[in-house]
Design a protein around this motif. Structure first.
Motif, PDB file in Angstrom:
ATOM      1  N   LEU A   1      74.496  33.474  62.404  1.00  0.00           N
ATOM      2  CA  LEU A   1      73.447  33.631  61.391  1.00  0.00           C
ATOM      3  C   LEU A   1      74.030  33.422  59.993  1.00  0.00           C
ATOM      4  N   GLY A   2      75.237  33.973  59.779  1.00  0.00           N
ATOM      5  CA  GLY A   2      75.889  33.789  58.487  1.00  0.00           C
ATOM      6  C   GLY A   2      76.208  32.331  58.199  1.00  0.00           C
ATOM      7  N   PHE A   3      76.654  31.601  59.216  1.00  0.00           N
ATOM      8  CA  PHE A   3      76.925  30.175  59.024  1.00  0.00           C
ATOM      9  C   PHE A   3      75.652  29.424  58.662  1.00  0.00           C
ATOM     10  N   GLY A   4      74.552  29.747  59.327  1.00  0.00           N
ATOM     11  CA  GLY A   4      73.292  29.091  59.002  1.00  0.00           C
ATOM     12  C   GLY A   4      72.862  29.332  57.573  1.00  0.00           C
ATOM     13  N   GLU A   5      73.027  30.562  57.098  1.00  0.00           N
ATOM     14  CA  GLU A   5      72.675  30.873  55.712  1.00  0.00           C
ATOM     15  C   GLU A   5      73.629  30.197  54.724  1.00  0.00           C
ATOM     16  N   ILE A   6      74.899  30.057  55.110  1.00  0.00           N
ATOM     17  CA  ILE A   6      75.858  29.367  54.239  1.00  0.00           C
ATOM     18  C   ILE A   6      75.443  27.914  54.039  1.00  0.00           C
ATOM     19  N   ILE A   7      75.037  27.261  55.124  1.00  0.00           N
ATOM     20  CA  ILE A   7      74.596  25.866  55.023  1.00  0.00           C
ATOM     21  C   ILE A   7      73.381  25.759  54.110  1.00  0.00           C
ATOM     22  N   ARG A   8      72.424  26.674  54.263  1.00  0.00           N
ATOM     23  CA  ARG A   8      71.202  26.617  53.450  1.00  0.00           C
ATOM     24  C   ARG A   8      71.515  26.820  51.964  1.00  0.00           C
ATOM     25  N   VAL A   9      72.401  27.769  51.680  1.00  0.00           N
ATOM     26  CA  VAL A   9      72.759  28.038  50.282  1.00  0.00           C
ATOM     27  C   VAL A   9      73.517  26.847  49.692  1.00  0.00           C
ATOM     28  N   LEU A  10      74.380  26.230  50.487  1.00  0.00           N
ATOM     29  CA  LEU A  10      75.151  25.087  49.982  1.00  0.00           C
ATOM     30  C   LEU A  10      74.249  23.915  49.618  1.00  0.00           C
ATOM     31  N   VAL A  11      73.283  23.604  50.481  1.00  0.00           N
ATOM     32  CA  VAL A  11      72.442  22.436  50.182  1.00  0.00           C
ATOM     33  C   VAL A  11      71.527  22.686  48.997  1.00  0.00           C
ATOM     34  N   ALA A  12      71.291  23.965  48.668  1.00  0.00           N
ATOM     35  CA  ALA A  12      70.448  24.282  47.514  1.00  0.00           C
ATOM     36  C   ALA A  12      71.262  24.554  46.252  1.00  0.00           C
ATOM     37  N   SER A  13      72.589  24.508  46.344  1.00  0.00           N
ATOM     38  CA  SER A  13      73.430  24.899  45.211  1.00  0.00           C
ATOM     39  C   SER A  13      73.538  23.780  44.184  1.00  0.00           C
ATOM     40  N   ASP A  14      73.879  24.168  42.957  1.00  0.00           N
ATOM     41  CA  ASP A  14      74.113  23.205  41.887  1.00  0.00           C
ATOM     42  C   ASP A  14      75.414  22.437  42.106  1.00  0.00           C
ATOM     43  N   TRP A  15      76.328  23.017  42.863  1.00  0.00           N
ATOM     44  CA  TRP A  15      77.620  22.376  43.104  1.00  0.00           C
ATOM     45  C   TRP A  15      77.445  21.046  43.848  1.00  0.00           C
ATOM     46  N   LEU A  16      76.572  21.039  44.852  1.00  0.00           N
ATOM     47  CA  LEU A  16      76.321  19.821  45.624  1.00  0.00           C
ATOM     48  C   LEU A  16      75.063  19.089  45.162  1.00  0.00           C
ATOM     49  N   ARG A  17      74.563  19.475  44.020  1.00  0.00           N
ATOM     50  CA  ARG A  17      73.317  18.875  43.545  1.00  0.00           C
ATOM     51  C   ARG A  17      73.403  17.369  43.302  1.00  0.00           C
ATOM     52  N   PRO A  18      74.512  16.850  42.802  1.00  0.00           N
ATOM     53  CA  PRO A  18      74.566  15.390  42.588  1.00  0.00           C
ATOM     54  C   PRO A  18      74.456  14.580  43.879  1.00  0.00           C
ATOM     55  N   TRP A  19      74.803  15.186  45.017  1.00  0.00           N
ATOM     56  CA  TRP A  19      74.759  14.463  46.291  1.00  0.00           C
ATOM     57  C   TRP A  19      73.552  14.851  47.152  1.00  0.00           C
ATOM     58  N   LEU A  20      73.168  16.138  47.094  1.00  0.00           N
ATOM     59  CA  LEU A  20      72.094  16.624  47.973  1.00  0.00           C
ATOM     60  C   LEU A  20      70.795  16.900  47.237  1.00  0.00           C
ATOM     61  N   GLY A  21      70.787  16.781  45.916  1.00  0.00           N
ATOM     62  CA  GLY A  21      69.543  16.927  45.173  1.00  0.00           C
ATOM     63  C   GLY A  21      69.145  18.342  44.870  1.00  0.00           C
ATOM     64  N   GLY A  22      69.915  19.344  45.311  1.00  0.00           N
ATOM     65  CA  GLY A  22      69.581  20.732  45.007  1.00  0.00           C
ATOM     66  C   GLY A  22      68.232  21.136  45.561  1.00  0.00           C
ATOM     67  N   ALA A  23      67.513  21.942  44.797  1.00  0.00           N
ATOM     68  CA  ALA A  23      66.216  22.450  45.254  1.00  0.00           C
ATOM     69  C   ALA A  23      65.169  21.357  45.353  1.00  0.00           C
ATOM     70  N   GLN A  24      65.353  20.244  44.637  1.00  0.00           N
ATOM     71  CA  GLN A  24      64.373  19.158  44.668  1.00  0.00           C
ATOM     72  C   GLN A  24      64.625  18.153  45.771  1.00  0.00           C
ATOM     73  N   GLY A  25      65.719  18.306  46.506  1.00  0.00           N
ATOM     74  CA  GLY A  25      65.918  17.565  47.725  1.00  0.00           C
ATOM     75  C   GLY A  25      66.163  16.082  47.555  1.00  0.00           C
ATOM     76  N   ILE A  26      66.007  15.373  48.682  1.00  0.00           N
ATOM     77  CA  ILE A  26      66.274  13.938  48.754  1.00  0.00           C
ATOM     78  C   ILE A  26      65.060  13.253  49.357  1.00  0.00           C
TER      79      ILE A  26
END
Length: 603
Positions: A377-402
């Protein structure tokens, strides 16, 4: 010390009060009003006879009376007593609801309730929906009388033997389901060129249609109950080759029906079918991890997210980001082609998901049970937080997605259309089902079964637990990534909010409802928990309420699932038989005579 004994009458009253409280809860939370606009039974002219709101209330009374009249293992009432208990339970339930309505009306009209009454409660109480629009006196009498009558009907079912009782109950449930599935069945029947006026009117089942459905289902089940054993015995006596031909012919007919289903259904139903197909894929993958290997994974949504995001990254046209001034801009615009096309990206997605599945499974190899569930469960939440983070925003689009690809070559496929995407998902489902089927009785499947039963014993017998755990995580992740890839194509965009914990819970509920370790169970569970709520989207806010009620009922009355795995059924029944034999031996030991010193026998 005197023991307090609960008499059948007292038990019936308590159950009736509980049923009345459940009816009050349905009214107070707005369920009665919300479902009052949906017809279940209508006349041939389309006039509503029975609404879904009343159906829920009547089902509660029927279930309570059936439970009260069943008795206990120590006390089995005679037929007349059963009917009396059912009447008492139904009457008490109706009286509790009527008293609640009378009390609330008195308080509201007398101005004793100073807080604001919600429109839902006001409509249910003051407009006399609960009292059938007949006023307090006549409505209360009708409610109590109807509850008593329903209680008598539910109790009388116990007077039938099992061979006659089961067809009646299944026929009743099937009639209700046919009425609720009107959005799907009407389109399919009309697609065959058949007029549905005799079956459906005003989004409800006509009286004639209800009778026909009930008689057909109950009749077929009665015939199968009487002749089913003979048919099964004749099938067992067939040569192995003929049985194999019969089995694969049945599967081929089912696949042929699935191939023609989109042409019979409309656009909305095709959309629902693609959603069901995605959840079937997810269920087949998680069924390998949980049902076969016994690894409780609550972070399964992580692999679903990996499949969707990797597909979008490899094939996207642009990623919507927000500049410092707050204006949406498009960055990393690669034109119409992206990095590669969808068909090249699909195997890359699966391979990458398998690698991530191994990486996630490696740290939790020594964990089992609840600890494994919490960590995944913790791993699943880590993935969700990472894809929504500002750190990966240039590649994954952050909260606005792809934004996912608009066109998938060749253009003639038009996979944006649900009917066309359905065939691609169906092919993936058949492939995943075939892989699961072949794994069950293979060396790998037997190793997983040994791990599921007792990991320590399996390891002592020479099974490489580490290897087979990683294999389960890898295969489950690969199948889940296919579901994520098709989800990206279906939705047209990928956002972090689509990959919450509730997705893992839904998929786990699908395989529990259908039956863990059962491939047909995954399909049935997806239809019940995903398909029906999608067809009844006007009641979408009550989806979790239905989830909870269905799962509680399944766990109590059919813990092995709707279409259980044969091995799972044997395991559960062997435990029940062992407990029954132990209780029988304990009873015999207690009842055995004891010879005292004086030569007399005492029990």
């Amino acid at each position: 010390m005197a023991e307090k004994v609960r008499t059948p009458t007292r038990r019936a009253v308590i159950i009736g009060v509980i049923a009345g409280v459940v009816g009050i809860y349905l009214a107070a939370t707005g369920n009665i009003l919300r479902f009052h606009t949906r017809n279940v039974l209508t006349t041939a002219d389309g006039e509503g006879i029975l609404q879904l709101s009343y159906t829920f209330l009547l089902l509660v009374i029927l279930a309570a009376a059936y439970r009260a009249a069943r008795g206990t293992s120590e006390q089995q009432p005679d037929p007349a007593r059963r009917i009396g208990l059912g009447v008492l339970t139904g009457g008490v339930a109706g009286a509790v609801v009527a008293l609640f309505v009378a009390a609330m009306k008195a308080l509201i009209e007398g101005g004793l309730i100073v807080t604001e009454i919600t429109p839902e409660i006001r409509a249910v109480l003051l407009d006399d929906i609960l009292l059938f629009g007949r006023g307090l006196g006549a409505g209360s009498a009708l409610l109590i009388g109807l509850g008593a009558a329903l209680g008598a009907v539910a109790a009388s079912v116990h007077l039938l033997d099992r061979n006659n009782r089961r067809p009646l109950m299944v026929g009743f449930v099937a009639t209700l389901l046919v009425s609720l599935m009107e959005p799907l069945l009407r389109v399919i029947i009309e697609g065959l060129g058949v007029d549905t006026a005799w079956l459906y009117q005003s989004r409800g089942l006509t009286v004639t249609g209800a009778i026909i459905v009930f008689v057909v289902v109950a009749g077929l089940l009665t015939a199968w109950t009487r002749r089913g054993d003979l048919v099964r015995e004749r099938v067992r006596q067939l040569p192995t080759q003929q049985r194999s031909v019969l089995r694969w012919s049945t599967i081929a007919l089912f696949i042929l029906f699935l191939l023609f289903l989109p042409s019979l259904a409309g656009l909305r139903v095709s959309e629902v079918l693609t959603t069901i197909g995605i959840y079937v894929l997810l269920g087949l993958g998680l069924n390998i991890v949980v049902g076969y290997a016994g690894l409780l994974d609550l972070g399964y949504v992580a692999f679903f997210a990996v499949g969707a995001y990797v597909t979008a990254i490899l094939t996207f046209r642009s990623s919507f980001l927000v500049s410092e001034s707050g204006v949406s801009v498009a960055q990393l615009d690669l034109g119409d082609k992206g990095f590669t096309n969808f068909w090249v990206a699909l195997p890359i997605v699966v391979i990458l998901a398998v690698i991530i599945g191994v990486l996630i499974g490696a740290p939790v190899l020594r964990l089992r049970g609840d600890y494994l569930a919490i960590v995944t469960l913790g791993f699943g939440e880590i993935i969700r937080v990472l894809v929504a983070s500002d750190w990966l925003r240039p590649w994954l689009g952050g909260a606005q997605g792809i934004i996912a690809p608009d066109d998938i070559p060749p253009a003639t496929l038009e996979l944006r259309k649900p009917a066309n995407l359905y065939f691609l998902i169906l092919a993936a489902v058949l492939l995943a089902a075939f892989i699961s089927y072949r794994l069950v009785d293979s060396r790998v499947g037997r190793a997983w079964a040994a791990m599921r039963e007792d990991e320590s014993v399996a390891e002592a017998m020479g099974i490489s637990v580490i290897k087979y755990k990683l294999l389960a995580f890898a295969i489950g992740a690969g199948i889940a990534s296919l579901g994520g890839a098709f989800f990206a194509v279906k939705i047209g965009s990928v956002f972090p909010n689509s990959f919450k914990l509730i997705v893992s819970i839904n998929v786990l509920a699908v395989i529990i409802l259908g039956g863990m370790g059962s491939i047909p169970g995954v399909i049935v569970g997806s239809i019940v928990l995903v398909g029906l709520p999608e067809l009844l989207r006007e009641f979408a806010e009550y989806r979790l309420l239905f989830y909870g009620a269905i799962l509680v009922a399944i766990m109590i009355y059919k813990p092995e699932g709707l279409v259980p795995n044969k091995r799972r059924v044997r395991e559960l029944h062997e435990v029940d038989e062992e407990e029954a034999q132990f209780a029988k031996r304990a009873g015999e030991d207690t009842a055995a005579p004891v010879v005292t010193a004086g030569g007399s026998d005492e029990k």
